[in-house]
Design a protein around this motif. Structure first.
Motif, PDB file in Angstrom:
ATOM      1  N   LEU A  67     -12.011 -14.727  -5.349  1.00 53.07           N
ATOM      2  CA  LEU A  67     -11.818 -13.819  -4.209  1.00 53.07           C
ATOM      3  C   LEU A  67     -12.524 -12.493  -4.461  1.00 53.07           C
ATOM      4  O   LEU A  67     -13.124 -11.907  -3.541  1.00 53.07           O
ATOM      5  N   MET A  68     -12.462 -12.014  -5.687  1.00 53.74           N
ATOM      6  CA  MET A  68     -13.124 -10.746  -6.026  1.00 53.74           C
ATOM      7  C   MET A  68     -14.630 -10.881  -5.893  1.00 53.74           C
ATOM      8  O   MET A  68     -15.307  -9.942  -5.441  1.00 53.74           O
ATOM      9  N   LYS A  69     -15.168 -12.029  -6.279  1.00 57.19           N
ATOM     10  CA  LYS A  69     -16.613 -12.246  -6.135  1.00 57.19           C
ATOM     11  C   LYS A  69     -17.005 -12.225  -4.655  1.00 57.19           C
ATOM     12  O   LYS A  69     -18.033 -11.648  -4.284  1.00 57.19           O
ATOM     13  N   LYS A  70     -16.197 -12.863  -3.837  1.00 55.94           N
ATOM     14  CA  LYS A  70     -16.477 -12.858  -2.402  1.00 55.94           C
ATOM     15  C   LYS A  70     -16.427 -11.426  -1.861  1.00 55.94           C
ATOM     16  O   LYS A  70     -17.247 -11.037  -1.011  1.00 55.94           O
ATOM     17  N   SER A  71     -15.467 -10.644  -2.359  1.00 57.95           N
ATOM     18  CA  SER A  71     -15.345  -9.252  -1.920  1.00 57.95           C
ATOM     19  C   SER A  71     -16.561  -8.441  -2.354  1.00 57.95           C
ATOM     20  O   SER A  71     -17.083  -7.613  -1.585  1.00 57.95           O
TER      21      SER A  71
ATOM     22  N   GLY B  27     -22.994 -25.566   2.755  1.00 58.03           N
ATOM     23  CA  GLY B  27     -22.834 -24.257   2.132  1.00 58.03           C
ATOM     24  C   GLY B  27     -22.839 -24.285   0.629  1.00 58.03           C
ATOM     25  O   GLY B  27     -22.908 -23.225  -0.010  1.00 58.03           O
ATOM     26  N   LYS B  28     -22.768 -25.477   0.011  1.00 57.01           N
ATOM     27  CA  LYS B  28     -22.892 -25.532  -1.453  1.00 57.01           C
ATOM     28  C   LYS B  28     -24.301 -25.069  -1.813  1.00 57.01           C
ATOM     29  O   LYS B  28     -25.280 -25.568  -1.271  1.00 57.01           O
ATOM     30  N   THR B  29     -24.379 -24.111  -2.712  1.00 60.86           N
ATOM     31  CA  THR B  29     -25.649 -23.418  -2.955  1.00 60.86           C
ATOM     32  C   THR B  29     -26.000 -23.370  -4.432  1.00 60.86           C
ATOM     33  O   THR B  29     -25.128 -23.267  -5.289  1.00 60.86           O
ATOM     34  N   GLY B  30     -27.283 -23.439  -4.725  1.00 59.62           N
ATOM     35  CA  GLY B  30     -27.744 -23.295  -6.100  1.00 59.62           C
ATOM     36  C   GLY B  30     -29.103 -22.633  -6.146  1.00 59.62           C
ATOM     37  O   GLY B  30     -29.901 -22.762  -5.206  1.00 59.62           O
ATOM     38  N   LEU B  31     -29.357 -21.911  -7.228  1.00 54.88           N
ATOM     39  CA  LEU B  31     -30.662 -21.277  -7.436  1.00 54.88           C
ATOM     40  C   LEU B  31     -31.467 -22.172  -8.365  1.00 54.88           C
ATOM     41  O   LEU B  31     -31.116 -22.344  -9.538  1.00 54.88           O
TER      42      LEU B  31
ATOM     43  N   ASN C 131     -19.581 -15.235   2.580  1.00 54.88           N
ATOM     44  CA  ASN C 131     -18.813 -15.905   3.636  1.00 54.88           C
ATOM     45  C   ASN C 131     -19.539 -15.889   4.967  1.00 54.88           C
ATOM     46  O   ASN C 131     -19.488 -16.857   5.733  1.00 54.88           O
ATOM     47  N   VAL C 132     -20.220 -14.766   5.261  1.00 56.32           N
ATOM     48  CA  VAL C 132     -20.901 -14.643   6.553  1.00 56.32           C
ATOM     49  C   VAL C 132     -21.981 -15.709   6.696  1.00 56.32           C
ATOM     50  O   VAL C 132     -22.085 -16.378   7.731  1.00 56.32           O
ATOM     51  N   PHE C 133     -22.774 -15.897   5.652  1.00 51.02           N
ATOM     52  CA  PHE C 133     -23.840 -16.907   5.704  1.00 51.02           C
ATOM     53  C   PHE C 133     -23.262 -18.308   5.861  1.00 51.02           C
ATOM     54  O   PHE C 133     -23.718 -19.097   6.688  1.00 51.02           O
ATOM     55  N   ILE C 134     -22.237 -18.623   5.064  1.00 51.21           N
ATOM     56  CA  ILE C 134     -21.659 -19.974   5.094  1.00 51.21           C
ATOM     57  C   ILE C 134     -20.960 -20.250   6.416  1.00 51.21           C
ATOM     58  O   ILE C 134     -21.094 -21.333   6.992  1.00 51.21           O
TER      59      ILE C 134
END
Length: 483
Positions: free
Chosen positions: A447-451, A104-108, A138-141
């Protein structure tokens, strides 16, 4: 042999059945799978047997490089033109996802490059940033982790990752969502940067406060109001009485660099030092369920005071064979060996008889100084610079007693030491509160970013236009473009 015909994909095949959809989305959106909106490519590592493959300027990305988030441009390693030719090329603006280990660690990826086999890259057929931001949700990970298999290490293969679901918004909405996410994230990142600066400068601020304290700068006003108190006179009285711990001559002197009421001395001249000389045959299998405490570096991990959350016990006989290191209230303990070298703790309370293991040094201020003053003094930048020298200069760092005993320290009058401790307690507590607040801010920002991401991919950011053409038409055009 004739080439096998690829199976035609119909729109109905690309849509996720209702009972498999993670949550409800706007009516003009549709649920599809990653393989329909991107080409998933698993990286590979060119053979190390071919040295000519390496040492060029073509980026070879690894999981650690994905820490750069939405701006992956620097690689851990680079390939030559020959290495590039045997690699799977990943175009810029592809989303790289670690699928082995740190799932789930992700980068562009912002530049053309390639990756190792721990990374699956999604080459987008839709808005690249829309795909990237969804991969951080969260759903994707969680979906990745649910598909992971493990023997000694967790992994998600390309085939399973391709079946991950994604809520597909109309193309114009994708652009608006990305703009809204980046606008909100930008404000949060500004707050995070300020909070991170507080964390990054904490040790420097603490060192500066301690330095000022032991130069007498924090108690200038106090000395004006108590000019009749002198450390020199007090120490002379102790010297005459013979009530000191020094095994050497009791030495102290005045210094032009310190306030005139202060004294200066090598710490070994005024304070008591003791350490366990070896283990005297003590082994771990001799530890007992009860009895005197055997303190170690673990008891110095919970703030300024020595804690007793994790302790070993030894027999009374073992405790009594080393009276020189029997711990008393007011002692300062210093870690002189191993990874915790330089850690300090002062003994404010003592629940029962205690001694120390061979990694600790016991320092007893006695009547020349107060315990917390010595604790703060040894926490200051000057002694800790000696600690750093020992860490960088040896594979197994060690502080010798002579390192500490030769350390020159300032000795204010006892009353001024108490005032210094009072000021430091207050100032450092405020710094601690600021540090913890900054940590909390950073945690809340994540947490706010996830929201925000959760709302974005539910169509809840207020950007969706229900009058726009359904994204199923976009999906249909993607599929038809592949025929």
């Amino acid at each position: 042999m004739a080439k096998a015909k690829s199976k035609k994909i119909m729109l109905e095949d690309a849509l996720v059945p209702v009972d498999e959809q993670p949550y409800q989305i706007p009516e003009n959106w549709c649920w599809t799978r990653i393989k329909h909106v991107s080409d998933v490519v698993t990286g590979s590592t060119p053979s190390k047997k071919h040295a000519e493959y390496y040492g060029g300027d073509f980026p070879f990305f690894k999981p650690a490089d994905l820490e750069a988030g939405d701006n992956v441009v620097e690689a851990t390693e680079y390939l030559s033109e020959e290495g590039k030719n045997v690699s799977r090329i990943i175009p810029k603006l592809s989303t790289a996802v670690c699928c082995i280990g740190s799932i789930g660690k992700t980068g562009l990826i912002r530049v053309e490059g390639t990756t190792n086999q721990q990374i699956n890259s999604m080459i987008p057929k839709i808005n690249p940033l829309y795909l990237y931001y969804y991969s951080k949700s969260n759903v994707f990970i969680e979906e990745l982790w649910n598909k992971s298999t493990a023997t000694t290490i967790s992994l998600v293969n390309k085939k399973n990752m391709e079946t991950n679901t994604i809520p597909l918004a109309p193309l114009a909405e994708q652009k608006r969502i990305v703009e809204q996410i980046e606008s909100l994230f930008s404000k949060l990142d500004e707050a995070k940067e300020k909070a991170q600066e507080i964390l990054d400068t904490f040790n420097d601020r603490k060192a500066a406060i301690l330095y000022k304290a032991f130069q007498g700068n924090l108690t200038k006003q106090w000395r004006k109001e108590h000019s009749d108190i002198s450390a020199i006179e007090y120490l002379r009285k102790i010297e005459k009485s013979g009530e000191d711990f020094s095994k050497k001559e009791f030495k102290f002197w005045e210094s032009n660099e310190l306030p005139k009421t202060w004294a200066e001395s090598k710490i070994g001249n005024l304070l008591y030092f003791a350490g366990r000389i070896g283990w005297k045959g003590l082994k771990a299998d001799e530890y007992t369920e009860e009895g005197p405490l055997l303190l170690s570096v673990y008891n110095l991990n919970d703030g300024d005071e020595v804690s007793y959350n994790r302790v070993y016990h030894i027999t009374t006989e073992r405790y009594e064979e080393s009276p020189e290191i029997m711990v008393e209230i007011g002692d300062v303990l210093l870690t002189k060996d191993g990874a915790g070298i330089g850690k300090l703790g002062y003994v404010k309370e003592l629940p029962q008889e205690a001694t120390i293991n061979s990694s600790l040094l016991l320092i007893r201020p006695g009547n020349t100084a107060i315990s917390k003053y010595i604790f703060y003094l040894l926490s200051g930048p000057e002694l800790q610079s000696i600690v750093k020298e020992r860490i960088t200069g040896s594979a197994t760092p060690h502080l010798f007693q002579r390192d500490i005993k030769e350390f020159t320290i300032p000795i204010p009058p006892l009353e001024e030491q108490e005032e210094i401790v009072r000021i430091l307690d207050d100032a450092l507590e405020k710094e601690k509160i600021a540090y913890e607040s900054a940590e909390n801010v950073i945690s809340q920002i994540e947490l706010m970013k996830k929201s925000i991401l959760a709302k974005a991919f539910r169509g809840e950011l207020g950007t969706n236009n229900p009058e726009e053409e359904s994204s199923s038409e976009l999906l249909k055009s993607i599929i038809e473009g592949e025929k």
